[in-house]
Design a protein around this motif. Structure first.
Motif, PDB file in Angstrom:
ATOM      1  N   ASP A  12      -9.163 -33.677   5.834  1.00 38.86           N
ATOM      2  CA  ASP A  12      -9.804 -34.602   6.776  1.00 38.86           C
ATOM      3  C   ASP A  12      -9.039 -34.597   8.092  1.00 38.86           C
ATOM      4  OD1 ASP A  12     -11.044 -36.627   8.130  1.00 38.86           O
ATOM      5  OD2 ASP A  12     -10.907 -38.101   6.518  1.00 38.86           O
ATOM      6  N   HIS A  13      -9.698 -34.188   9.197  1.00 34.99           N
ATOM      7  CA  HIS A  13      -9.042 -34.106  10.502  1.00 34.99           C
ATOM      8  C   HIS A  13      -9.424 -35.255  11.434  1.00 34.99           C
ATOM      9  CE1 HIS A  13      -8.875 -29.983   8.904  1.00 34.99           C
ATOM     10  NE2 HIS A  13      -7.773 -29.846   9.626  1.00 34.99           N
ATOM     11  N   ALA A  14     -10.010 -36.281  10.893  1.00 32.16           N
ATOM     12  CA  ALA A  14     -10.388 -37.438  11.714  1.00 32.16           C
ATOM     13  C   ALA A  14      -9.138 -38.080  12.307  1.00 32.16           C
ATOM     14  CB  ALA A  14     -11.153 -38.455  10.873  1.00 32.16           C
ATOM     15  N   ARG A  15      -9.295 -38.650  13.504  1.00 35.78           N
ATOM     16  CA  ARG A  15      -8.148 -39.261  14.170  1.00 35.78           C
ATOM     17  C   ARG A  15      -7.539 -40.381  13.342  1.00 35.78           C
ATOM     18  NH1 ARG A  15      -9.551 -39.899  20.650  1.00 35.78           N
ATOM     19  NH2 ARG A  15      -9.699 -37.653  21.114  1.00 35.78           N
ATOM     20  N   SER A  16      -8.401 -41.177  12.698  1.00 29.52           N
ATOM     21  CA  SER A  16      -7.908 -42.292  11.895  1.00 29.52           C
ATOM     22  C   SER A  16      -7.057 -41.787  10.729  1.00 29.52           C
ATOM     23  CB  SER A  16      -9.070 -43.135  11.373  1.00 29.52           C
ATOM     24  OG  SER A  16      -9.961 -42.340  10.612  1.00 29.52           O
ATOM     25  N   THR A  17      -7.501 -40.680  10.114  1.00 29.35           N
ATOM     26  CA  THR A  17      -6.745 -40.106   8.999  1.00 29.35           C
ATOM     27  C   THR A  17      -5.410 -39.550   9.470  1.00 29.35           C
ATOM     28  OG1 THR A  17      -8.822 -39.502   7.911  1.00 29.35           O
ATOM     29  CG2 THR A  17      -6.813 -38.438   7.122  1.00 29.35           C
ATOM     30  N   THR A  18      -5.442 -38.869  10.629  1.00 27.21           N
ATOM     31  CA  THR A  18      -4.210 -38.319  11.199  1.00 27.21           C
ATOM     32  C   THR A  18      -3.231 -39.436  11.543  1.00 27.21           C
ATOM     33  OG1 THR A  18      -5.421 -36.432  12.122  1.00 27.21           O
ATOM     34  CG2 THR A  18      -3.258 -36.888  13.043  1.00 27.21           C
ATOM     35  N   ARG A  19      -3.757 -40.510  12.105  1.00 32.57           N
ATOM     36  CA  ARG A  19      -2.906 -41.650  12.444  1.00 32.57           C
ATOM     37  C   ARG A  19      -2.283 -42.258  11.190  1.00 32.57           C
ATOM     38  NH1 ARG A  19      -6.335 -44.182  15.075  1.00 32.57           N
ATOM     39  NH2 ARG A  19      -7.088 -45.621  13.469  1.00 32.57           N
ATOM     40  N   ASN A  20      -3.078 -42.374  10.139  1.00 36.95           N
ATOM     41  CA  ASN A  20      -2.563 -42.919   8.885  1.00 36.95           C
ATOM     42  C   ASN A  20      -1.481 -42.025   8.280  1.00 36.95           C
ATOM     43  OD1 ASN A  20      -4.271 -45.139   9.016  1.00 36.95           O
ATOM     44  ND2 ASN A  20      -5.889 -44.159   7.798  1.00 36.95           N
ATOM     45  N   LEU A  21      -1.665 -40.709   8.437  1.00 40.66           N
ATOM     46  CA  LEU A  21      -0.656 -39.771   7.947  1.00 40.66           C
ATOM     47  C   LEU A  21       0.687 -40.013   8.630  1.00 40.66           C
ATOM     48  CD1 LEU A  21      -2.399 -36.262   7.665  1.00 40.66           C
ATOM     49  CD2 LEU A  21      -1.184 -37.471   5.849  1.00 40.66           C
ATOM     50  N   ARG A  22       0.642 -40.122   9.955  1.00 45.19           N
ATOM     51  CA  ARG A  22       1.876 -40.328  10.714  1.00 45.19           C
ATOM     52  C   ARG A  22       2.523 -41.662  10.349  1.00 45.19           C
ATOM     53  NH1 ARG A  22      -1.276 -38.146  15.487  1.00 45.19           N
ATOM     54  NH2 ARG A  22      -0.651 -35.952  15.688  1.00 45.19           N
ATOM     55  N   GLU A  23       1.707 -42.678  10.170  1.00 40.21           N
ATOM     56  CA  GLU A  23       2.239 -43.994   9.831  1.00 40.21           C
ATOM     57  C   GLU A  23       2.885 -44.004   8.451  1.00 40.21           C
ATOM     58  OE1 GLU A  23      -1.093 -46.593  10.279  1.00 40.21           O
ATOM     59  OE2 GLU A  23      -0.907 -46.730  12.475  1.00 40.21           O
ATOM     60  N   SER A  24       2.456 -43.087   7.585  1.00 45.43           N
ATOM     61  CA  SER A  24       3.036 -43.001   6.243  1.00 45.43           C
ATOM     62  C   SER A  24       4.240 -42.061   6.186  1.00 45.43           C
ATOM     63  CB  SER A  24       1.977 -42.537   5.234  1.00 45.43           C
ATOM     64  OG  SER A  24       1.582 -41.198   5.504  1.00 45.43           O
ATOM     65  N   GLY A  25       4.650 -41.535   7.346  1.00 47.98           N
ATOM     66  CA  GLY A  25       5.826 -40.665   7.395  1.00 47.98           C
ATOM     67  C   GLY A  25       5.534 -39.188   7.287  1.00 47.98           C
ATOM     68  N   GLN A  26       4.247 -38.809   7.348  1.00 50.20           N
ATOM     69  CA  GLN A  26       3.860 -37.401   7.278  1.00 50.20           C
ATOM     70  C   GLN A  26       3.579 -36.847   8.676  1.00 50.20           C
ATOM     71  OE1 GLN A  26       3.534 -35.563   4.241  1.00 50.20           O
ATOM     72  NE2 GLN A  26       4.545 -37.382   3.385  1.00 50.20           N
ATOM     73  N   VAL A  27       3.780 -35.551   8.823  1.00 51.04           N
ATOM     74  CA  VAL A  27       3.499 -34.870  10.090  1.00 51.04           C
ATOM     75  C   VAL A  27       2.350 -33.890   9.884  1.00 51.04           C
ATOM     76  CG1 VAL A  27       4.400 -33.358  11.892  1.00 51.04           C
ATOM     77  CG2 VAL A  27       5.893 -35.024  10.822  1.00 51.04           C
ATOM     78  N   PRO A  28       1.259 -34.015  10.633  1.00 47.12           N
ATOM     79  CA  PRO A  28       0.185 -33.013  10.563  1.00 47.12           C
ATOM     80  C   PRO A  28       0.722 -31.655  11.009  1.00 47.12           C
ATOM     81  CG  PRO A  28      -0.535 -34.991  11.718  1.00 47.12           C
ATOM     82  CD  PRO A  28       0.942 -35.107  11.571  1.00 47.12           C
TER      83      PRO A  28
END
Length: 211
Positions: A12-28
């Protein structure tokens, strides 16, 4: 020797998903290579930073994608949020362990140069050298011994340590380091005189006419 870094597939490349990834400590991130399909993944930000800090930017990373599909990669590029000082994105390049590649390796000066002890100024003109080398033979750095350098000495690329494991791609005559003589009061005065504004002939002639 490579180090292992766990990764997860990113569908999922949606902005919301990407933002959630970063907030959880992950880097796209993306993984790509010659004749290889580009894959979207995410890796732990702290683990990635720790790996690069401990192993160096040219480290070979065994990227374990969803526990089972591992590929040998190097960190090719990354994007930072300068305000938050956080990783935003990373690019990993798939390497062929049996094929030489071009990489930039740091040059470190080592030793106490007599020329510096005599008051000279050590100037390093080249901080990195481009090498052609197989991934498992990339040196962490090139150490240049400067313990015999005296005032006015120049070390060029041709003087760098040689190895059968890599080829230095820089021009042999490129300056790496030199010891400059300290500036004297006469040097400073000469520079000031060079920077002084020249007298305008027209202005001088005008002043004479007005007298």
């Amino acid at each position: 020797m490579s180090v292992t870094l766990k990764a997860i597939k990113r569908e999922d490349h949606a902005r919301s998903t990407t933002r959630n990834l970063r907030e959880s400590g992950q880097v796209p991130a993306v993984v790509y290579g010659k004749d290889k399909e580009t894959k979207s993944i995410a890796v732990n930000s702290i683990e990635l930073v720790k790996t690069v800090r401990d192993e160096g930017r040219n480290a070979i990373i065994s990227l374990d994608i969803d526990s089972g599909n591992s590929v040998d990669v190097m960190l090719h590029d990354y994007q930072m949020d300068d305000i938050k000082d956080e990783l935003l994105h990373a690019d990993f390049y798939i390497v062929n362990m049996g094929e030489a590649m071009d990489v930039d390796v740091s040059i470190r000066l080592d030793g106490d140069a007599p020329g510096v002890k005599d008051g000279g100024i050590m100037q390093q003109a080249l901080y990195e050298a481009k090498l052609r080398v197989k991934p498992n033979a990339i040196p962490e750095e090139i150490v240049l011994d400067v313990s015999n350098m005296t005032m006015g000495d120049i070390i060029i690329v041709a003087d760098l340590p040689k190895s059968s494991e890599y080829e230095i791609l820089e021009d042999d005559d490129t300056t790496v380091a030199t010891i400059l003589a300290p500036r004297t009061d006469d040097d400073v005065e000469g520079i000031e005189n060079e920077n002084a504004e020249p007298e305008l002939v027209g202005e001088v002639q005008k002043d004479k006419n007005e007298e």
